[in-house]
Motif scaffolding. Sequence first.
Motif, PDB file in Angstrom:
ATOM      1  N   ASP A  64      13.435  66.303  79.179  1.00  0.00           N
ATOM      2  CA  ASP A  64      13.925  65.089  79.818  1.00  0.00           C
ATOM      3  C   ASP A  64      15.304  65.328  80.405  1.00  0.00           C
ATOM      4  O   ASP A  64      15.985  66.295  80.060  1.00  0.00           O
ATOM      5  CB  ASP A  64      13.972  63.952  78.795  1.00  0.00           C
ATOM      6  CG  ASP A  64      12.603  63.609  78.224  1.00  0.00           C
ATOM      7  OD1 ASP A  64      12.512  63.381  77.001  1.00  0.00           O
ATOM      8  OD2 ASP A  64      11.637  63.577  78.998  1.00  0.00           O
ATOM      9  N   SER A  65      15.713  64.429  81.285  1.00  0.00           N
ATOM     10  CA  SER A  65      17.047  64.517  81.915  1.00  0.00           C
ATOM     11  C   SER A  65      17.296  65.921  82.463  1.00  0.00           C
ATOM     12  O   SER A  65      18.348  66.523  82.241  1.00  0.00           O
ATOM     13  CB  SER A  65      18.135  64.143  80.900  1.00  0.00           C
ATOM     14  OG  SER A  65      17.932  62.850  80.387  1.00  0.00           O
ATOM     15  N   LEU A  66      16.323  66.429  83.179  1.00  0.00           N
ATOM     16  CA  LEU A  66      16.414  67.800  83.679  1.00  0.00           C
ATOM     17  C   LEU A  66      17.564  67.969  84.651  1.00  0.00           C
ATOM     18  O   LEU A  66      17.891  67.053  85.428  1.00  0.00           O
ATOM     19  CB  LEU A  66      15.089  68.201  84.326  1.00  0.00           C
ATOM     20  CG  LEU A  66      13.990  68.573  83.320  1.00  0.00           C
ATOM     21  CD1 LEU A  66      12.622  68.505  83.963  1.00  0.00           C
ATOM     22  CD2 LEU A  66      14.245  69.972  82.752  1.00  0.00           C
TER      23      LEU A  66
ATOM     24  N   SER B 221      15.193  70.247  91.415  1.00  0.00           N
ATOM     25  CA  SER B 221      15.931  70.104  92.669  1.00  0.00           C
ATOM     26  C   SER B 221      17.010  69.031  92.541  1.00  0.00           C
ATOM     27  O   SER B 221      16.883  68.089  91.770  1.00  0.00           O
ATOM     28  CB  SER B 221      14.973  69.755  93.801  1.00  0.00           C
ATOM     29  OG  SER B 221      14.374  68.504  93.552  1.00  0.00           O
ATOM     30  N   SER B 222      18.036  69.178  93.349  1.00  0.00           N
ATOM     31  CA  SER B 222      19.153  68.217  93.294  1.00  0.00           C
ATOM     32  C   SER B 222      18.910  67.019  94.195  1.00  0.00           C
ATOM     33  O   SER B 222      17.997  66.989  94.989  1.00  0.00           O
ATOM     34  CB  SER B 222      20.442  68.912  93.705  1.00  0.00           C
ATOM     35  OG  SER B 222      20.315  69.433  95.000  1.00  0.00           O
TER      36      SER B 222
ATOM     37  N   LEU C 289       7.714  71.383  90.088  1.00  0.00           N
ATOM     38  CA  LEU C 289       8.936  70.987  90.790  1.00  0.00           C
ATOM     39  C   LEU C 289       9.254  69.540  90.436  1.00  0.00           C
ATOM     40  O   LEU C 289       8.380  68.666  90.537  1.00  0.00           O
ATOM     41  CB  LEU C 289       8.739  71.139  92.294  1.00  0.00           C
ATOM     42  CG  LEU C 289       9.855  70.630  93.209  1.00  0.00           C
ATOM     43  CD1 LEU C 289      11.132  71.435  92.973  1.00  0.00           C
ATOM     44  CD2 LEU C 289       9.417  70.702  94.665  1.00  0.00           C
ATOM     45  N   VAL C 290      10.489  69.285  90.050  1.00  0.00           N
ATOM     46  CA  VAL C 290      10.905  67.938  89.665  1.00  0.00           C
ATOM     47  C   VAL C 290      12.343  67.724  90.128  1.00  0.00           C
ATOM     48  O   VAL C 290      13.119  68.680  90.226  1.00  0.00           O
ATOM     49  CB  VAL C 290      10.766  67.744  88.143  1.00  0.00           C
ATOM     50  CG1 VAL C 290      11.699  68.670  87.373  1.00  0.00           C
ATOM     51  CG2 VAL C 290      10.963  66.295  87.740  1.00  0.00           C
ATOM     52  N   GLN C 291      12.683  66.487  90.405  1.00  0.00           N
ATOM     53  CA  GLN C 291      14.056  66.172  90.777  1.00  0.00           C
ATOM     54  C   GLN C 291      14.949  66.107  89.545  1.00  0.00           C
ATOM     55  O   GLN C 291      14.472  65.813  88.434  1.00  0.00           O
ATOM     56  CB  GLN C 291      14.105  64.843  91.523  1.00  0.00           C
ATOM     57  CG  GLN C 291      13.589  64.909  92.947  1.00  0.00           C
ATOM     58  CD  GLN C 291      13.898  63.650  93.740  1.00  0.00           C
ATOM     59  OE1 GLN C 291      13.907  62.561  93.175  1.00  0.00           O
ATOM     60  NE2 GLN C 291      14.167  63.818  95.022  1.00  0.00           N
ATOM     61  N   ALA C 292      16.219  66.364  89.764  1.00  0.00           N
ATOM     62  CA  ALA C 292      17.183  66.246  88.675  1.00  0.00           C
ATOM     63  C   ALA C 292      17.100  64.858  88.057  1.00  0.00           C
ATOM     64  O   ALA C 292      16.975  63.861  88.765  1.00  0.00           O
ATOM     65  CB  ALA C 292      18.588  66.520  89.189  1.00  0.00           C
ATOM     66  N   GLY C 293      17.140  64.830  86.735  1.00  0.00           N
ATOM     67  CA  GLY C 293      16.992  63.580  86.009  1.00  0.00           C
ATOM     68  C   GLY C 293      15.568  63.283  85.574  1.00  0.00           C
ATOM     69  O   GLY C 293      15.338  62.378  84.756  1.00  0.00           O
ATOM     70  N   GLY C 294      14.640  64.030  86.111  1.00  0.00           N
ATOM     71  CA  GLY C 294      13.241  63.823  85.798  1.00  0.00           C
ATOM     72  C   GLY C 294      12.809  64.522  84.524  1.00  0.00           C
ATOM     73  O   GLY C 294      13.635  65.093  83.794  1.00  0.00           O
ATOM     74  N   SER C 295      11.494  64.479  84.272  1.00  0.00           N
ATOM     75  CA  SER C 295      10.933  65.036  83.040  1.00  0.00           C
ATOM     76  C   SER C 295       9.719  65.898  83.334  1.00  0.00           C
ATOM     77  O   SER C 295       9.016  65.687  84.335  1.00  0.00           O
ATOM     78  CB  SER C 295      10.501  63.902  82.098  1.00  0.00           C
ATOM     79  OG  SER C 295      11.603  63.109  81.701  1.00  0.00           O
ATOM     80  N   LEU C 296       9.493  66.845  82.463  1.00  0.00           N
ATOM     81  CA  LEU C 296       8.283  67.657  82.464  1.00  0.00           C
ATOM     82  C   LEU C 296       7.895  67.922  81.019  1.00  0.00           C
ATOM     83  O   LEU C 296       8.769  67.965  80.132  1.00  0.00           O
ATOM     84  CB  LEU C 296       8.496  68.998  83.172  1.00  0.00           C
ATOM     85  CG  LEU C 296       8.500  69.036  84.691  1.00  0.00           C
ATOM     86  CD1 LEU C 296       8.869  70.439  85.170  1.00  0.00           C
ATOM     87  CD2 LEU C 296       7.171  68.619  85.275  1.00  0.00           C
ATOM     88  N   ARG C 297       6.614  68.135  80.804  1.00  0.00           N
ATOM     89  CA  ARG C 297       6.138  68.517  79.474  1.00  0.00           C
ATOM     90  C   ARG C 297       5.365  69.820  79.589  1.00  0.00           C
ATOM     91  O   ARG C 297       4.331  69.871  80.261  1.00  0.00           O
ATOM     92  CB  ARG C 297       5.244  67.433  78.876  1.00  0.00           C
ATOM     93  CG  ARG C 297       4.898  67.673  77.413  1.00  0.00           C
ATOM     94  CD  ARG C 297       3.811  66.747  76.953  1.00  0.00           C
ATOM     95  NE  ARG C 297       3.706  66.684  75.502  1.00  0.00           N
ATOM     96  CZ  ARG C 297       2.587  66.365  74.855  1.00  0.00           C
ATOM     97  NH1 ARG C 297       1.497  66.076  75.525  1.00  0.00           N
ATOM     98  NH2 ARG C 297       2.585  66.309  73.526  1.00  0.00           N
ATOM     99  N   LEU C 298       5.881  70.853  78.952  1.00  0.00           N
ATOM    100  CA  LEU C 298       5.214  72.141  78.936  1.00  0.00           C
ATOM    101  C   LEU C 298       4.300  72.233  77.717  1.00  0.00           C
ATOM    102  O   LEU C 298       4.615  71.702  76.647  1.00  0.00           O
ATOM    103  CB  LEU C 298       6.224  73.276  78.891  1.00  0.00           C
ATOM    104  CG  LEU C 298       7.287  73.306  79.986  1.00  0.00           C
ATOM    105  CD1 LEU C 298       8.158  74.556  79.841  1.00  0.00           C
ATOM    106  CD2 LEU C 298       6.671  73.247  81.361  1.00  0.00           C
TER     107      LEU C 298
END
Length: 127
Positions: free
Chosen positions: A84-86, A126-127, A11-20
């Motif tokens: 990035d920039s999710l 999430s927004s 779970l990440v906020q909009a604008g955040g990043s994740l690496r799969l």
Amino acid sequence: QVQLVESGGGLVQAGGSLRLSCTTSGGTFNRYDMGWFRQAPGKDREFVAVISRNGRNTNYADSVKGRFTISRDNVKKTVFLQMDSLKVEDTAVYYCAARHVILTAPTSFRPTDYEYWGQGTQVTVSS
């Protein structure tokens, strides 16, 4: 037989990043193009990104171009998707997939061209 295991969702906020990450076993990794796909509830599975077996060619869906980066480590037999920039609309289950190809074959965005699939990892923005 190739086994694929994804990790890194969450779970990440909009604008955040994740690496799969997608770790593979049971095959000769550098003989496979590797793709990332995603499926949101009530929607078809869609192409996200692909990287060729030698890592020299990549392609992205228009919706993620400039925000997502696919890469691979042929020694560790792992493919990555840096996101990035999710956006909220990126929320989906993300799957990695492997496609056995000859070296000169063009990359594919069609899920039906891929022989092996992971179990998926949930990404929620999430927004």
